[in-house]
Design a protein around this motif. Structure first.
Motif, PDB file in Angstrom:
ATOM      1  N   PRO A  84       4.586  47.102 -19.525  1.00 24.33           N
ATOM      2  CA  PRO A  84       4.469  45.642 -19.418  1.00 24.33           C
ATOM      3  C   PRO A  84       3.247  45.097 -20.166  1.00 24.33           C
ATOM      4  O   PRO A  84       2.198  45.743 -20.221  1.00 24.33           O
ATOM      5  CB  PRO A  84       4.316  45.404 -17.907  1.00 24.33           C
ATOM      6  N   CYS A  85       3.395  43.904 -20.721  1.00 22.01           N
ATOM      7  CA  CYS A  85       2.270  43.223 -21.373  1.00 22.01           C
ATOM      8  C   CYS A  85       1.305  42.759 -20.295  1.00 22.01           C
ATOM      9  O   CYS A  85       1.718  42.212 -19.273  1.00 22.01           O
ATOM     10  CB  CYS A  85       2.761  42.010 -22.167  1.00 22.01           C
ATOM     11  N   GLY A  86       0.033  42.956 -20.563  1.00 19.53           N
ATOM     12  CA  GLY A  86      -0.988  42.605 -19.592  1.00 19.53           C
ATOM     13  C   GLY A  86      -1.624  41.251 -19.848  1.00 19.53           C
ATOM     14  O   GLY A  86      -1.252  40.508 -20.768  1.00 19.53           O
ATOM     15  N   LEU A  87      -2.607  40.965 -19.041  1.00 19.58           N
ATOM     16  CA  LEU A  87      -3.317  39.702 -19.067  1.00 19.58           C
ATOM     17  C   LEU A  87      -3.928  39.406 -20.440  1.00 19.58           C
ATOM     18  O   LEU A  87      -3.909  38.261 -20.896  1.00 19.58           O
ATOM     19  CB  LEU A  87      -4.404  39.713 -17.980  1.00 19.58           C
ATOM     20  N   GLU A  88      -4.447  40.419 -21.123  1.00 22.67           N
ATOM     21  CA  GLU A  88      -5.111  40.193 -22.414  1.00 22.67           C
ATOM     22  C   GLU A  88      -4.159  39.613 -23.466  1.00 22.67           C
ATOM     23  O   GLU A  88      -4.573  38.791 -24.285  1.00 22.67           O
ATOM     24  CB  GLU A  88      -5.766  41.482 -22.930  1.00 22.67           C
ATOM     25  N   ILE A  89      -2.902  39.982 -23.432  1.00 26.38           N
ATOM     26  CA  ILE A  89      -1.906  39.461 -24.383  1.00 26.38           C
ATOM     27  C   ILE A  89      -1.681  37.966 -24.121  1.00 26.38           C
ATOM     28  O   ILE A  89      -1.628  37.156 -25.047  1.00 26.38           O
ATOM     29  CB  ILE A  89      -0.574  40.231 -24.274  1.00 26.38           C
ATOM     30  N   VAL A  90      -1.553  37.597 -22.858  1.00 24.11           N
ATOM     31  CA  VAL A  90      -1.306  36.201 -22.510  1.00 24.11           C
ATOM     32  C   VAL A  90      -2.559  35.357 -22.746  1.00 24.11           C
ATOM     33  O   VAL A  90      -2.476  34.215 -23.193  1.00 24.11           O
ATOM     34  CB  VAL A  90      -0.790  36.070 -21.060  1.00 24.11           C
ATOM     35  N   ARG A  91      -3.731  35.925 -22.486  1.00 20.56           N
ATOM     36  CA  ARG A  91      -4.979  35.204 -22.792  1.00 20.56           C
ATOM     37  C   ARG A  91      -5.068  34.908 -24.281  1.00 20.56           C
ATOM     38  O   ARG A  91      -5.502  33.829 -24.687  1.00 20.56           O
ATOM     39  CB  ARG A  91      -6.185  36.035 -22.371  1.00 20.56           C
ATOM     40  N   ASN A  92      -4.684  35.873 -25.094  1.00 19.20           N
ATOM     41  CA  ASN A  92      -4.689  35.653 -26.537  1.00 19.20           C
ATOM     42  C   ASN A  92      -3.736  34.516 -26.907  1.00 19.20           C
ATOM     43  O   ASN A  92      -4.074  33.660 -27.732  1.00 19.20           O
ATOM     44  CB  ASN A  92      -4.321  36.934 -27.283  1.00 19.20           C
ATOM     45  N   ALA A  93      -2.558  34.497 -26.313  1.00 16.14           N
ATOM     46  CA  ALA A  93      -1.585  33.426 -26.577  1.00 16.14           C
ATOM     47  C   ALA A  93      -2.185  32.069 -26.222  1.00 16.14           C
ATOM     48  O   ALA A  93      -2.068  31.104 -26.989  1.00 16.14           O
ATOM     49  CB  ALA A  93      -0.307  33.670 -25.780  1.00 16.14           C
ATOM     50  N   HIS A  94      -2.833  31.985 -25.076  1.00 14.20           N
ATOM     51  CA  HIS A  94      -3.452  30.727 -24.659  1.00 14.20           C
ATOM     52  C   HIS A  94      -4.532  30.315 -25.649  1.00 14.20           C
ATOM     53  O   HIS A  94      -4.629  29.144 -26.036  1.00 14.20           O
ATOM     54  CB  HIS A  94      -4.035  30.857 -23.245  1.00 14.20           C
ATOM     55  N   GLY A  95      -5.354  31.262 -26.088  1.00 18.84           N
ATOM     56  CA  GLY A  95      -6.406  30.950 -27.050  1.00 18.84           C
ATOM     57  C   GLY A  95      -5.851  30.441 -28.366  1.00 18.84           C
ATOM     58  O   GLY A  95      -6.372  29.487 -28.953  1.00 18.84           O
ATOM     59  N   VAL A  96      -4.783  31.057 -28.830  1.00 16.62           N
ATOM     60  CA  VAL A  96      -4.162  30.648 -30.095  1.00 16.62           C
ATOM     61  C   VAL A  96      -3.617  29.229 -29.992  1.00 16.62           C
ATOM     62  O   VAL A  96      -3.912  28.370 -30.824  1.00 16.62           O
ATOM     63  CB  VAL A  96      -3.035  31.626 -30.503  1.00 16.62           C
ATOM     64  N   VAL A  97      -2.816  28.953 -28.976  1.00 19.79           N
ATOM     65  CA  VAL A  97      -2.189  27.634 -28.874  1.00 19.79           C
ATOM     66  C   VAL A  97      -3.250  26.555 -28.645  1.00 19.79           C
ATOM     67  O   VAL A  97      -3.142  25.441 -29.172  1.00 19.79           O
ATOM     68  CB  VAL A  97      -1.066  27.622 -27.810  1.00 19.79           C
ATOM     69  N   HIS A  98      -4.289  26.876 -27.908  1.00 19.33           N
ATOM     70  CA  HIS A  98      -5.378  25.922 -27.687  1.00 19.33           C
ATOM     71  C   HIS A  98      -6.099  25.625 -29.006  1.00 19.33           C
ATOM     72  O   HIS A  98      -6.383  24.469 -29.323  1.00 19.33           O
ATOM     73  CB  HIS A  98      -6.356  26.493 -26.650  1.00 19.33           C
ATOM     74  N   ASP A  99      -6.365  26.662 -29.792  1.00 22.96           N
ATOM     75  CA  ASP A  99      -7.081  26.488 -31.055  1.00 22.96           C
ATOM     76  C   ASP A  99      -6.268  25.687 -32.075  1.00 22.96           C
ATOM     77  O   ASP A  99      -6.796  24.785 -32.725  1.00 22.96           O
ATOM     78  CB  ASP A  99      -7.459  27.856 -31.638  1.00 22.96           C
ATOM     79  N   VAL A 100      -4.980  25.973 -32.219  1.00 25.02           N
ATOM     80  CA  VAL A 100      -4.184  25.247 -33.222  1.00 25.02           C
ATOM     81  C   VAL A 100      -3.907  23.811 -32.795  1.00 25.02           C
ATOM     82  O   VAL A 100      -3.804  22.931 -33.645  1.00 25.02           O
ATOM     83  CB  VAL A 100      -2.869  25.977 -33.610  1.00 25.02           C
ATOM     84  N   ASN A 101      -3.813  23.564 -31.499  1.00 24.43           N
ATOM     85  CA  ASN A 101      -3.593  22.188 -31.044  1.00 24.43           C
ATOM     86  C   ASN A 101      -4.839  21.321 -31.196  1.00 24.43           C
ATOM     87  O   ASN A 101      -4.742  20.103 -31.175  1.00 24.43           O
ATOM     88  CB  ASN A 101      -3.089  22.159 -29.601  1.00 24.43           C
ATOM     89  N   GLU A 102      -5.997  21.934 -31.343  1.00 22.11           N
ATOM     90  CA  GLU A 102      -7.230  21.175 -31.550  1.00 22.11           C
ATOM     91  C   GLU A 102      -7.635  21.092 -33.020  1.00 22.11           C
ATOM     92  O   GLU A 102      -8.696  20.573 -33.337  1.00 22.11           O
ATOM     93  CB  GLU A 102      -8.372  21.792 -30.741  1.00 22.11           C
ATOM     94  N   ASN A 103      -6.806  21.597 -33.909  1.00 17.00           N
ATOM     95  CA  ASN A 103      -7.139  21.603 -35.330  1.00 17.00           C
ATOM     96  C   ASN A 103      -6.750  20.277 -35.970  1.00 17.00           C
ATOM     97  O   ASN A 103      -5.668  20.129 -36.515  1.00 17.00           O
ATOM     98  CB  ASN A 103      -6.452  22.745 -36.061  1.00 17.00           C
TER      99      ASN A 103
END
Length: 179
Positions: A84-103
Motif C-alpha cells: 500500500p502507498c503510505g502517507l509520504e506519497i499522499v503528502r507529496n500529492a498535496h504539496g504538488v497540487v498546493h504549489d501549482v495552484n499558487e503559481n
C-alpha cells in the motif's frame, strides 16, 4: 533495458491517460500546448509550480469550464507497488497540487496569465495505508484503490502485457557488452 516493474507502471499510466481522455478531458502531453505552465524536461512533462517544476504521469484539462470558475486540470499519478502507498506519497500529492495552484504572478504593465484549478487523483495497485487515506480525505486528494476485485482484470492485463514486453526485450535486444 526496462524492468518488468517499470513496464507495469508505464502501462498503468497509459491506461489512466485513456480513462481521462474518455472522461471529457483533453490530454496535455507537450509544452507547446501551454508554454507558460508546461515544461518538457528530460523526456518528462512537468508543470510549473510557485516553487518548483513537478513531474506528472498524466495531465488533462476538462473540456467544459463552468461559469464563473477557472478551467480544471487533473493530475493523475499511477503507483504500481506491491504494498500500500503510505502517507509520504499522499503528502507529496498535496504539496504538488498546493504549489501549482499558487503559481500565479503579475508583472506591472502585463496582463495576468490564465489561471487553472488543479486537482489530484492518486491510483494505487497496492491500495493505501489508513494514515494515507485520512490525510487524503483532509486535503481533498482523490485516492483510487485498484487492489480490489473490481480492477483485477485491468491489473492482470497490465501485468501480462508488461511481462510479454519484458521477455521480448530480453530476447531481441542486444545484451550489453562488458569488458
Amino acid at each position: 533495458m526496462a524492468t518488468d516493474a517499470v513496464l507495469r507502471g508505464y502501462l498503468l499510466e497509459e491506461s489512466l491517460a485513456w480513462l481521462l481522455r474518455f472522461s471529457g478531458y483533453r490530454l496535455l502531453v507537450h509544452e507547446d500546448q501551454d508554454p507558460s505552465e508546461l515544461v518538457d524536461q528530460e523526456g518528462a512533462l512537468r508543470v510549473r509550480g510557485r516553487g518548483a517544476l513537478h513531474q506528472v504521469d498524466v495531465l488533462g484539462e476538462f473540456a467544459f469550464t463552468p461559469a464563473f470558475s477557472m478551467p480544471v486540470r487533473m493530475f493523475l499519478e499511477a503507483k504500481f507497488y506491491q504494498k500500500p502507498c503510505g502517507l509520504e506519497i499522499v503528502r507529496n500529492a498535496h504539496g504538488v497540487v498546493h504549489d501549482v495552484n499558487e503559481n500565479f504572478m503579475t508583472h506591472s504593465g502585463t496582463r495576468p496569465r490564465q489561471r487553472y484549478q488543479y486537482s489530484y487523483a492518486l491510483f494505487s495497485a497496492g491500495g493505501f495505508t489508513a494514515d494515507a487515506q485520512r490525510y487524503a480525505l483532509a486535503h481533498q486528494i482523490s485516492l483510487v484503490d485498484l487492489s480490489g476485485a473490481s480492477f483485477t482484470w485491468l491489473l492482470g492485463a497490465i501485468g501480462s502485457t508488461a511481462w510479454s514486453l519484458f521477455q521480448a526485450q530480453e530476447k531481441y535486444l542486444p545484451k550489453p557488452q562488458y569488458r
